[in-house]
Scaffold this active site. Structure first.
Site, PDB file in Angstrom:
ATOM      1  N   GLY A  75      -4.271  -0.905   4.156  1.00  0.00           N
ATOM      2  CA  GLY A  75      -5.112  -1.573   3.271  1.00  0.00           C
ATOM      3  C   GLY A  75      -6.532  -0.843   3.555  1.00  0.00           C
ATOM      4  CB  THR A  76      -8.542  -0.400   6.515  1.00  0.00           C
ATOM      5  OG1 THR A  76      -8.595  -1.808   7.017  1.00  0.00           O
ATOM      6  CG2 THR A  76      -9.615   0.320   6.774  1.00  0.00           C
ATOM      7  CG  ASN A 115     -10.156 -11.624   4.234  1.00  0.00           C
ATOM      8  OD1 ASN A 115     -11.187 -11.671   3.328  1.00  0.00           O
ATOM      9  ND2 ASN A 115     -10.603 -11.295   5.629  1.00  0.00           N
ATOM     10  CD  GLN A 131      -4.865 -11.849   3.389  1.00  0.00           C
ATOM     11  OE1 GLN A 131      -3.750 -12.438   3.242  1.00  0.00           O
ATOM     12  NE2 GLN A 131      -5.348 -11.211   4.598  1.00  0.00           N
ATOM     13  CB  SER A 157      -1.529  -4.148   3.035  1.00  0.00           C
ATOM     14  OG  SER A 157      -1.317  -3.683   4.566  1.00  0.00           O
ATOM     15  CB  ALA A 158       3.809  -2.866   4.121  1.00  0.00           C
ATOM     16  CG  HIS A 159      -0.033  -5.627   8.249  1.00  0.00           C
ATOM     17  ND1 HIS A 159      -0.618  -6.481   8.867  1.00  0.00           N
ATOM     18  CD2 HIS A 159      -0.879  -4.836   7.625  1.00  0.00           C
ATOM     19  CE1 HIS A 159      -2.026  -6.221   8.771  1.00  0.00           C
ATOM     20  NE2 HIS A 159      -2.098  -5.261   8.013  1.00  0.00           N
ATOM     21  CB  THR A 170       4.433  14.740   6.755  1.00  0.00           C
ATOM     22  OG1 THR A 170       4.332  15.918   6.969  1.00  0.00           O
ATOM     23  CG2 THR A 170       5.802  14.209   6.657  1.00  0.00           C
ATOM     24  CB  CYS A 181     -10.784  -6.696  10.286  1.00  0.00           C
ATOM     25  SG  CYS A 181      -8.979  -6.033   9.664  1.00  0.00           S
TER      26      CYS A 181
END
Length: 376
Positions: free
Chosen positions: A70-71, A150, A180, A200-202, A238, A322
């Site tokens: 995300g960042t 967030n 979020q 974002s995935a996490h 990659t 963060c």
């Protein structure tokens, strides 16, 4: 027994997502850019994941670009849009309660000659769309307002923001950080008419190290990185195929409506249990996203209570992960006084939480209120 309630910082990777990453690392290890069979096999997996995530975001798959998280996606959106449009103007309109990956990017652009206007939220953390539009002028090139805050869980009406801004100046690029919100409430890029959107995935039971940026067709941004043809040169290098495929697997497990109802019930249960404890104040608004609940425990510093809970295997946050313990700009912006801000905790839920987690949290916050010495 562990009670993990810090899901806005990161979530546990789902079993299926972890298995997918492992499978791709061992069996589908080709470079997606290679022209031989192993490369084509990898490219097929890459595009399958892209299609899954694009469908969830509500956009064409060729408008979705993978990043390291995300960042990076937020930085690419903010820097990329401003650099592409710097000949048209130098003003950025941004909410005052954005994630640091947006705010710090904007501050760096101010150092480079751009100007910024920061829009304060209402007391519930919501950014009024008309206030955003009122700040837009002839020199404005970018507007950035997050979908869900967030720290407080405040949910902004991004479609209303877009309509108000477009009415004022149609050529402004509009970005929303939906990190979020994604997977918790419907996020539809094309329907909302935003130009740029970050996920974002996490935060959704996928792995760390991968995110994505939606770029509306016809919108030009300048990339942050150079040196390859991958992701149409928006993010060369990659692709992290195992992480991307795991991201797609996590998205494939979405059940937004069912999970939302479950978490809403947990949030209401938590509000009731915690409000009954003397000294606990609820900071999140009644209409906040139920996945996030911000509270303060009067007289006890956030870090003190956080580590007390940690000793009892209860994991929460003192704010945005963060920020690493720095004073919250979000709580300050909504008018929460310093004492309450210094004692704030962010409780954040996932589909894996249950009432037992809330009971443990409430039990030890109450015990902590009786045993911990004020250290503010």
């Amino acid at each position: 027994m562990e009670h993990y309630l810090d899901n806005s910082a990161t979530t546990v990777v789902s079993q299926k997502a972890a298995e997918k990453a492992f499978e791709v690392m061992l069996k589908c290890y080709g470079n997606p850019s290679s022209l031989h069979a192993k490369g084509l096999e990898a490219e097929k997996e890459l595009e399958l994941a892209r299609n899954l995530i694009a469908r969830a975001i509500g956009c064409e798959s060729d408008r979705l670009f993978f990043t390291s998280g995300g960042t990076e996606a937020n930085n690419t959106a903010v820097f990329g849009a401003c650099q592409a449009l710097k000949k048209r103007g130098n003003k950025i309109v941004v909410s005052a309660v954005e994630h640091s990956s947006v705010l710090e990017a904007v501050k760096e652009l101010e150092n480079r000659g751009f100007s910024a206007e920061y829009i304060a939220p209402e007391k519930d953390g919501i950014i009024p769309p008309q206030k955003v539009a009122d700040a837009v002028d002839d020199s404005t090139v970018l507007v950035s307002v997050m979908t869900t805050n967030n720290e407080l869980g405040a949910v902004n009406d991004i479609s209303a923001v877009v309509k108000a801004v477009r009415k004022k100046k149609s050529s402004v690029i509009i970005h929303t950080d939906a990190v979020q919100a994604f997977g918790k409430i419907p996020v539809k890029a094309k329907k909302s008419d935003v130009d740029l959107l970050t996920v974002s995935a996490h935060k959704i039971h996928g792995p760390k190290g991968v995110g994505a940026l939606y770029i509306k067709k016809g919108v030009r941004i300048v990339p942050l990185h150079f040196g390859g043809e991958q992701e149409k040169k928006i993010r060369p290098g990659t692709e992290a195929l195992p992480l991307i495929c795991a991201f797609g697997e996590a998205v494939g497990e979405f059940n937004i409506d069912e999970n939302y109802q479950k978490v809403k019930e947990l949030n209401l249960y938590a509000r009731k249990k915690l409000s009954a404890i003397g000294g606990v104040v609820i900071n999140s608004g009644d209409n906040a996203l139920p996945y996030i609940l911000n509270i303060s425990v009067r007289g006890i510093r956030s870090e003190t209570m956080l580590h007390y809970l940690e000793q009892n295997e209860i994991y929460v946050s003192s704010g945005s992960a963060c920020a690493k313990g720095k004073p919250s700009h979000v709580l300050s912006a909504v008018g929460i006084n310093r004492d309450l801000a210094d004692s704030a905790l962010r409780i954040s839920f996932s589909k894996f939480n249950n009432k037992g987690d809330i009971d443990a949290l409430a039990e030890f916050i109450e015990k902590g209120c009786k045993s911990l010495v004020k250290k503010i």
